[in-house]
Structure formats: C-alpha cells, structure tokens
Design a protein around this motif. Structure first.
Motif, PDB file in Angstrom:
ATOM      1  N   VAL A 139       1.015  -1.223  -0.059  1.00  0.00           N
ATOM      2  CA  VAL A 139       0.030  -0.040   0.109  1.00  0.00           C
ATOM      3  C   VAL A 139       0.895   1.226  -0.002  1.00  0.00           C
ATOM      4  O   VAL A 139       1.885   1.282   0.596  1.00  0.00           O
ATOM      5  CB  VAL A 139      -1.004   0.208   1.318  1.00  0.00           C
ATOM      6  CG1 VAL A 139      -1.673   1.385   1.361  1.00  0.00           C
ATOM      7  CG2 VAL A 139      -1.924  -1.023   1.112  1.00  0.00           C
ATOM      8  N   VAL A 140       0.455   2.104  -0.676  1.00  0.00           N
ATOM      9  CA  VAL A 140       1.290   3.431  -1.034  1.00  0.00           C
ATOM     10  C   VAL A 140       0.189   4.505  -0.570  1.00  0.00           C
ATOM     11  O   VAL A 140      -0.634   4.627  -1.179  1.00  0.00           O
ATOM     12  CB  VAL A 140       1.960   3.464  -2.213  1.00  0.00           C
ATOM     13  CG1 VAL A 140       2.588   4.985  -2.297  1.00  0.00           C
ATOM     14  CG2 VAL A 140       2.858   2.536  -2.744  1.00  0.00           C
TER      15      VAL A 140
ATOM     16  N   ILE B 249       3.579   1.705   2.640  1.00  0.00           N
ATOM     17  CA  ILE B 249       4.576   2.726   2.572  1.00  0.00           C
ATOM     18  C   ILE B 249       4.021   4.115   2.623  1.00  0.00           C
ATOM     19  O   ILE B 249       3.029   4.436   1.745  1.00  0.00           O
ATOM     20  CB  ILE B 249       5.058   2.278   1.018  1.00  0.00           C
ATOM     21  CG1 ILE B 249       6.029   1.155   0.933  1.00  0.00           C
ATOM     22  CG2 ILE B 249       6.396   3.594   0.862  1.00  0.00           C
ATOM     23  CD1 ILE B 249       6.308   0.815  -0.372  1.00  0.00           C
ATOM     24  N   ALA B 250       4.470   4.970   3.401  1.00  0.00           N
ATOM     25  CA  ALA B 250       4.048   6.197   3.584  1.00  0.00           C
ATOM     26  C   ALA B 250       5.048   7.227   4.198  1.00  0.00           C
ATOM     27  O   ALA B 250       6.230   7.067   4.585  1.00  0.00           O
ATOM     28  CB  ALA B 250       2.842   6.124   5.046  1.00  0.00           C
TER      29      ALA B 250
ATOM     30  N   GLN C  57       8.335   9.842  -7.486  1.00  0.00           N
ATOM     31  CA  GLN C  57       9.357   9.252  -7.918  1.00  0.00           C
ATOM     32  C   GLN C  57      10.262   8.355  -6.786  1.00  0.00           C
ATOM     33  O   GLN C  57      10.460   7.207  -6.838  1.00  0.00           O
ATOM     34  CB  GLN C  57      10.669   9.810  -8.728  1.00  0.00           C
ATOM     35  CG  GLN C  57      11.827   8.951  -9.496  1.00  0.00           C
ATOM     36  CD  GLN C  57      11.263   8.043 -10.409  1.00  0.00           C
ATOM     37  OE1 GLN C  57      10.533   8.292 -11.582  1.00  0.00           O
ATOM     38  NE2 GLN C  57      11.214   6.672 -10.262  1.00  0.00           N
ATOM     39  N   ARG C  58      10.333   9.007  -5.744  1.00  0.00           N
ATOM     40  CA  ARG C  58      10.783   8.492  -4.549  1.00  0.00           C
ATOM     41  C   ARG C  58      10.201   7.569  -3.914  1.00  0.00           C
ATOM     42  O   ARG C  58      10.456   6.407  -3.448  1.00  0.00           O
ATOM     43  CB  ARG C  58      10.939   9.690  -3.669  1.00  0.00           C
ATOM     44  CG  ARG C  58      11.408   9.283  -2.227  1.00  0.00           C
ATOM     45  CD  ARG C  58      13.005   9.463  -1.883  1.00  0.00           C
ATOM     46  NE  ARG C  58      13.303  10.860  -2.256  1.00  0.00           N
ATOM     47  CZ  ARG C  58      13.185  11.987  -1.332  1.00  0.00           C
ATOM     48  NH1 ARG C  58      12.922  11.846  -0.232  1.00  0.00           N
ATOM     49  NH2 ARG C  58      13.545  13.167  -1.810  1.00  0.00           N
ATOM     50  N   PHE C  59       8.815   7.693  -3.777  1.00  0.00           N
ATOM     51  CA  PHE C  59       7.988   6.757  -3.358  1.00  0.00           C
ATOM     52  C   PHE C  59       7.855   5.232  -4.275  1.00  0.00           C
ATOM     53  O   PHE C  59       7.722   4.293  -3.985  1.00  0.00           O
ATOM     54  CB  PHE C  59       6.442   7.152  -3.102  1.00  0.00           C
ATOM     55  CG  PHE C  59       6.248   7.860  -1.837  1.00  0.00           C
ATOM     56  CD1 PHE C  59       5.522   7.038  -0.751  1.00  0.00           C
ATOM     57  CD2 PHE C  59       6.761   9.114  -1.589  1.00  0.00           C
ATOM     58  CE1 PHE C  59       5.378   7.569   0.395  1.00  0.00           C
ATOM     59  CE2 PHE C  59       6.506   9.593  -0.496  1.00  0.00           C
ATOM     60  CZ  PHE C  59       6.031   8.980   0.582  1.00  0.00           C
ATOM     61  N   ALA C  60       7.971   5.731  -5.696  1.00  0.00           N
ATOM     62  CA  ALA C  60       7.749   4.537  -6.715  1.00  0.00           C
ATOM     63  C   ALA C  60       9.088   3.826  -6.457  1.00  0.00           C
ATOM     64  O   ALA C  60       9.011   2.600  -6.660  1.00  0.00           O
ATOM     65  CB  ALA C  60       7.931   5.125  -8.209  1.00  0.00           C
TER      66      ALA C  60
ATOM     67  N   PHE D  45      -0.447  10.749  -5.553  1.00  0.00           N
ATOM     68  CA  PHE D  45       0.391   9.948  -6.216  1.00  0.00           C
ATOM     69  C   PHE D  45      -0.174   9.568  -7.630  1.00  0.00           C
ATOM     70  O   PHE D  45      -0.195   8.479  -8.017  1.00  0.00           O
ATOM     71  CB  PHE D  45       0.781   8.872  -5.531  1.00  0.00           C
ATOM     72  CG  PHE D  45       1.318   8.630  -4.095  1.00  0.00           C
ATOM     73  CD1 PHE D  45       2.834   9.470  -4.137  1.00  0.00           C
ATOM     74  CD2 PHE D  45       0.718   8.634  -2.874  1.00  0.00           C
ATOM     75  CE1 PHE D  45       3.391   9.611  -2.716  1.00  0.00           C
ATOM     76  CE2 PHE D  45       1.383   8.877  -1.680  1.00  0.00           C
ATOM     77  CZ  PHE D  45       2.612   9.206  -1.847  1.00  0.00           C
ATOM     78  N   ALA D  46      -0.601  10.509  -8.322  1.00  0.00           N
ATOM     79  CA  ALA D  46      -1.180  10.367  -9.653  1.00  0.00           C
ATOM     80  C   ALA D  46       0.034   9.922 -10.582  1.00  0.00           C
ATOM     81  O   ALA D  46      -0.314   9.250 -11.593  1.00  0.00           O
ATOM     82  CB  ALA D  46      -1.794  11.680 -10.154  1.00  0.00           C
TER      83      ALA D  46
END
Length: 754
Positions: A268-269, A309-310, A386-389, A410-411
């Motif tokens: 989950v993001v 992930i948060a 990009q950091r979260f990806a 996070f589109a």
C-alpha cells in the motif's frame, strides 16, 4: 465429407428445427388471435364511422317515412363489400326498413338494449357476422336504432394466410440458421473444441487413453491447468463479487487473498501513515491521524499482512524505525509492516501543501476555491512520486506484486512503478471526486497526470459519476481507445479498467468493551454542563473548507431563529481537527469559522449555555464514538466529497438503532443512504428544517431509518470494498498468466513448424 456434413446437419439442424417448431407452435396461434382482435377492432371503428355518416340523412328521412330514400341510402352503403346488411328498428323493436340480405332471425334483439353502441359476433349458417347498433335521436326524441351487419369471412381468410406465411417464415429461418451453424461448425477446430469442452466438464482425465479424438492433445496440455484455474476464479467471482448476503470479515478477506492471490504480496502506498510516533511530555506516544483514508485502508492491511509505504511525519518517527526505516504495526498487535519515507521541508511544502493541496484538492472539490499551480510545486510532486515509486520497487520481494496506490498525492506513481515492475498489478484508488473534463483542463500538467494514472491496472472511484468524468477527461485530452460501456481504456499498449468501488468502514466486531449509549450521553452532557434532556447534534470533520462547516453553523443559527423554543435546549458540538494549517486558505478558513461561532454564541448563548461548541483539536476514535453515541443528530454537510466515512461511522456507532443522520447530497454516501435526511448544504433554510426535523423525529421513525442504514453499512463494509478490488486484480492476474503461457506456447510451436 458428405457423411460428416450430414452428421453436423443432424446435430445442429434437428434440435434447432425442433426448437423453432415449438416456438412457432406457441407464437402462430398468438399472432392469429391478435389478428382476429385487430380485425374486430377495425370493424368496430368502421361501423361507428358508417353509423355516424348515415345518421344525418336518417334524421331527415325517418320522420317523413321516406322509404324509397332510405332504401336507396342503404343500397349505396352496401357497396362496401364487407357490409353484409342494414336495418332500422323503431323504438318499440319492430323492423321498419332493412336490406334484402338482413337475416330475419336476427330481428331487433340488439335494438332492445337501453344503451346504444353495442357490438357482438353472431354465428349464422352463412358464417360469422359482426353486428353493431347505434341509437338515432333528433331534438331529444328517440327515433329508433340503426343496425349494421358486417361479413366476417374475410377475417378467416386473413387468419389462414397469417398462419401459412408464419409457418413458412419459421421454416425458412430454421433452414438459414441451420446452414450457417453447420458452416461455422465445419470451419471450427474440432479437436481443440472437443478438448476444451472436456476440460470444462472435467472429463479429460477420465477420458485420457480412450482414443485420440477424446484425449487432450499435447499442444493444449500446458494450458489445461490454467483453464481450470480460470473456471474456479470465475465461479468464486460469481459467488462473491456482489454477494451482500454474507458478511465480509477480515477472515473472509484473508481466505480470498490466500485462495485467489495465492499469497501474492500486497503493498500500500499513501501519503499519510496509519500510525505516528509523537514525542510528548510522557515520552513517545502512538497516534492515529484523523483521515478517512486511514480509517478505510488500515483494517485491510491488518487482514493482508503486507507492507504500507507512507511519509513519516511524526516527531518521533525516525526514532521508532529499524535501519531499513520499517516498523511493525499496530503497536499492540503487529500484523503488517510500515515503511516510512522521509521528505525535506521543501519537498513537503511543494509536493503536499503546494501541488496536491493548493492545486489538485480544490480542482477536484468544486467548492469555489481557486486552485493554484506553480512549476516549482510540480517539480517537487514529480520528485516525491519517483521517491515513493523507488521505495515500492525496493520493498517488493517479487516482480509482480499487488500495489494499492492511494489518492491524489500519487497520480504519477502508477506509471513510474509500471516502468520498473511491468508485471505488477497496480490498483489506484482516487479517494476524492473527479471533476468534469472542462474543470480538469485548468491543470497545466493534465496530460502528465492522466498518463501517470493510466499506468494502473485498475483505477477505482467512489461513484459511477466520477468514473464517467474520468473517461470523458481521458477522451478529451489523450489519444486513447475508450470503451465506455465496459469502462476500459487502452493507452500505450496497456489496458486500464476503470471501476466504481464505494468505500466503507470496518464494522465494529464487538460492543462489549465500549460504554453504552446511556453512559455516553450522560458523560458528554455532564462534561459540558448540559441537562439530561438537552438535545445534542455532532459534527466530525477536518477543519477544511470542503466540509461545509460554515454552512452547517449557519443552518444551526437559522433553526434557532425559526424555532426559538430550542434556544437553551439544543447545542451542536463540532469536532474539527486542524489540517494544513500552514496554508493561507486554511488559516483564513479557520478564522472565519471561529468568528462565526463567536457571533452565534454571542447572539443565542446565555450563562453557561452555548449553541455551538467548537473543539478544534485532535480526537481519538474512542472519543469520537462517544460523541456519536451521545448525540441525537449527526450533521455531514460537505460541499463536495468523494464518500465521507463520518456518515458511516456514526451509523456503525448507533447499535441502539436511534439517532438521525443529516447528509449532504454532494457526498458519495448520499447515493447509498437514502434513509438519511439528504439536504443541499448551500440551501440554509432546507438544512435548518432538516435539523429541526431530526431533533424532533419520533423514535419509531428513527429506528426504521437507522436499522436500514446499519444493515447496508454492515454488509457493504471495508472488507467487501477491498475484496472486490482484489478479486478483480486476481482475475486480471490469472488472465495475464494464461495469455503469457499461450503466447509462449505459440512461439514454441511456430519455431517447431519453421
């Protein structure tokens, strides 16, 4: 070949001919009957028209006893081939004038009726006749009755023709369909079809070795297991996809994940984390943020045992993670992993406060606040996505995880993950409304946002209206193939399924450890210096301009104006957790709210009595539940909202089947909860009257409404919401695996042929 074609003919033609024959046997008499009824109705109309035409001259001839003129009139009328005979009877029932063809036995029996306009079918030796009569009056005097007799033999001839042509039509149709069926069957791959059918019936293993035409061909054996798995998946989907008769539970969701996703990992993001570690005077404490997203998704993660992930935003978050920035949660009973991502103040300001909440939030919530877009904010938004990806890719243990991307922060992330993990199943859920295409066109980076979202395998919204808006937006700004009926978008060689998944809450498992409604009412009233019979309304929101808080307070003010007897007997407690306080728009909004509360309280308050109690601070879920149970009314007056889970949380808290929900028509929840008092929050008088009706509603009506809403929220809970999405994901993953095997096998077969 002739023998084979003959067999095919017998196999397909005879059953089809039999079916069409039975159909013709049932339909032809029906058509025949309809034809007779239509013909009789036609004769009725013609008889009435002819009678009307003859009455005017008869009014002149009958009093004068002009027999010759009357006979000439009748003879001219008989030129119509279907008119068989005419007669005129006096009021006493005696025939005065008639044509030679008039049946003597008919007499004037219809003429004896007191009312005119009667029609009937009469059988005579010469055949069935249609008889109708009409009264002739002149200046109020009854002169007699005109009787018209029509020949019905033409109807029999017409019916016979109908039956004949109907049977011929069905015979020709059977012949044409049979020939087409035989031709298609002859061109099909018979061995493959026989093998697939045996697999579908589960007979391939039993028939193995009984002949080459019955055994599974070698080229289809690699697909046999996948076909069986697809059949099982379809059966499960049929039974559980929209199954509201069985309560969805964490155990049912775990079973689904185990059976349908075969233990596939779930990530989950989201921007907001489900648990924050905060540094306080008493040491490090764990808090749960006030967020509808957290309320909805956190129970799902407990059932999935995956990784969340948060953004780590708590003051003691860094002290609470391991060297890989992970921490097990919930603290009391760990069931999944929280992976925190760190952002600088500049990144948080540009990505979160800037582009996401000054740009996308007002853009999607049509709440008359102008969205602000800056290039610097967009650059930070891209960088953080990009950091979260990258974090998703590092946390993934396989190359095909199930990734649940949450909300508008996070589109761009789905496309970024897709580029690094092309086999991943990415489910993006947009928790806020999606505007119409014209409104979305305001965004300078609209194409980039749409491209990012279309990296998703499944893209979910709360309502069909939001799905429709998204499809129309893509149609307007991108070159994509869109199937509106099925809700699919083909873009860049990949398919995205756009679906509605109305989000909900986790239904409380037990009421045993919670205070009763009576205890909650007593404690809340005592805490605020209210009497036991004091009427109480509650609102629970973040301090956000989309929640209609100002309009809500104006409705309270208007109700007290219209019903002054409630002054001193009614109060509203507004729980409003501060949010995005660094933004000017939110600072101005909070100042307006406080000023309005002060004005209303100054106007109607006396002594210790306050009509509005504003509690602009964070409250835990147990505290919120206490207020829900203590109140007679819950007000949800959002100006625009995706779903609004506060409405469902209030319903879940009222196990006593009491309480009234006043709900904005601009929430997704209003589509599911018609038993609430649905209002237009912009219409202050309407909201005021709904609030008055709520606080004075009889208990029996409260009970009927609340029971219906509780039943729906209990059955359509958060586990069902997640289960539907994950079932769809499992179906698509299974389909992709079968397609991959088919392609691989086809390439191998082609190489062998070459």
């Amino acid at each position: 070949m002739p023998t084979r074609l003959f067999r095919l003919s017998l196999r397909f033609v005879l059953p089809l001919a039999l079916a069409l024959g039975l159909f013709a046997y049932a339909v032809v008499p029906l058509v025949d009957n309809l034809m007779v009824r239509w013909s009789v109705r036609d004769l009725d109309t013609k008889s009435q028209s002819l009678a009307n035409a003859l009455q005017e001259p008869l009014r002149e001839y009958v009093p004068e006893r002009a027999e010759r003129r009357i006979n000439q009139l009748f003879e001219r009328a008989l030129r119509d081939q279907r008119l068989y005979a005419i007669a005129f009877c006096d009021p006493a029932g005696a025939i005065l004038y008639k044509t030679p063809t008039y049946p003597q036995s008919l007499g004037c029996r219809l003429g004896q009726e007191e009312s005119s306009g009667k029609e009937s079918l009469v059988n005579f030796p010469q055949g069935p006749l249609h008889v109708s009569d009409s009264r002739l009056e002149s200046e109020g005097q009854n002169l007699g009755k005109l009787i018209l007799v029509h020949d019905m033999s033409f109807i029999e001839r017409r019916s016979a023709d109908t039956r004949k042509y109907g049977i011929l039509l069905f015979a020709l149709l059977a012949l044409v369909i049979s020939l087409i069926t035989v031709f298609v069957a002859h061109l099909s791959w018979r061995d493959w079809m026989a093998s697939v059918k045996s697999i579908l019936r589960g007979e391939s293993e039993a028939r193995e070795g009984k002949g080459p035409h019955l055994s599974t061909p070698p080229e289809i054996r690699p697909l046999e297991g996948d076909l069986r798995a697809l059949l099982h998946e379809l059966n499960v989907e049929r039974q559980t996809r929209d199954d509201a008769t069985h309560l969805w539970t964490p155990e049912k969701l775990r079973t689904l994940l185990h059976e349908e996703l075969s233990g596939d990992e779930v990530l989950v993001v989201s921007n907001r984390e489900p648990y924050m570690h905060m540094r306080t005077r008493n040491g490090i404490e764990v808090q749960r943020p006030a967020s509808g997203l957290i309320t909805a998704v956190e129970p799902v993660m407990r059932a999935c045992s995956g990784t969340w992930i948060a953004h780590g935003s708590g003051s003691a978050d860094k002290e609470s993670v391991d060297r890989n920035d992970r921490v097990a949660v919930p603290p009391s009973n760990p069931s999944y992993t929280l992976r925190r991502v760190w952002l600088t103040k500049e990144e948080e300001q540009g990505y979160y406060y800037g582009f996401a909440n000054e740009g996308l939030w007002p853009l999607c919530h049509i709440a008359h606040v102008r969205p602000v877009f800056r290039s610097s904010d967009w650059e930070q938004y891209e960088a953080v996505n990009q950091r979260f990806a990258d974090a998703v890719v590092r946390e993934a243990r396989t190359d095909d995880p199930v990734v649940l991307v949450q909300d508008y922060h996070f589109a761009l992330l789905p496309r970024m993950v897709r580029e690094q993990l092309p086999k991943a199943t990415i489910i993006t859920f947009w928790h806020i409304p999606w505007p119409n295409s014209e409104s979305f066109g305001i965004c300078p980076w609209r194409e980039e946002l749409l491209d990012g979202l279309l990296g998703s395998t499944i893209l979910g919204f709360h309502t069909p209206f939001h799905c429709k808006n998204f499809l129309e937006t893509v149609d307007r700004y991108l070159e994509a193939r869109i199937e509106h009926e099925s809700g699919t978008i083909s873009f860049g060689g990949k398919l995205t399924q756009v679906e509605q998944y109305p989000i909900s809450i986790a239904w409380p498992e037990s009421e045993a450890n919670l205070p009763t409604v009576a205890e909650c009412r007593a404690s809340v009233r005592a805490e605020h210096g209210m009497s036991d019979d004091h009427l109480l309304a509650v609102g629970v929101d973040r301090l956000d301009y989309t929640k209609g808080i100002i309009e809500r307070f104006q409705a309270v003010e208007r109700m007290l104006e219209l019903h002054p007897n409630l002054i001193g007997r009614f109060s509203m407690i507004q729980i409003a957790a501060p949010t995005r306080s660094s933004l000017d728009e939110y600072q101005n909004f909070e100042a307006r709210v406080r000023a309005l509360v002060q004005r209303i309280n100054s106007r109607f308050g006396t002594g210790n009595y306050l009509p509005i109690v504003l509690k602009a601070e964070h409250h835990g879920s147990d505290q919120v539940t206490r207020y829900f149970r203590a109140a007679e009314v819950c007000l949800v007056t959002s100006l625009h909202d995706g779903m609004n889970l506060v409405a469902k949380e209030f319903i879940a808290a009222r196990y006593d089947d009491r309480g009234v929900l006043v709900l904005s028509q601009f929430t997704g929840a209003a589509r599911e909860l018609p038993e609430a008092l649905v209002v237009n929050p912009y219409h202050i008088e309407q909201s005021a009257e709904a609030l008055y009706r709520a606080v004075t509603m009889p208990e029996i009506e409260q009970c009927e409404r609340m029971r219906s809403m509780r039943s729906l929220v209990r059955d359509f809970n958060i586990y069902r919401w997640a289960g539907r999405m994950l079932l769809d994901a499992a179906r698509l993953r299974q389909r992709e695996r079968v397609v991959t095997k088919i392609r691989s096998h086809s390439r191998k077969s082609l190489r062998r042929v070459v």
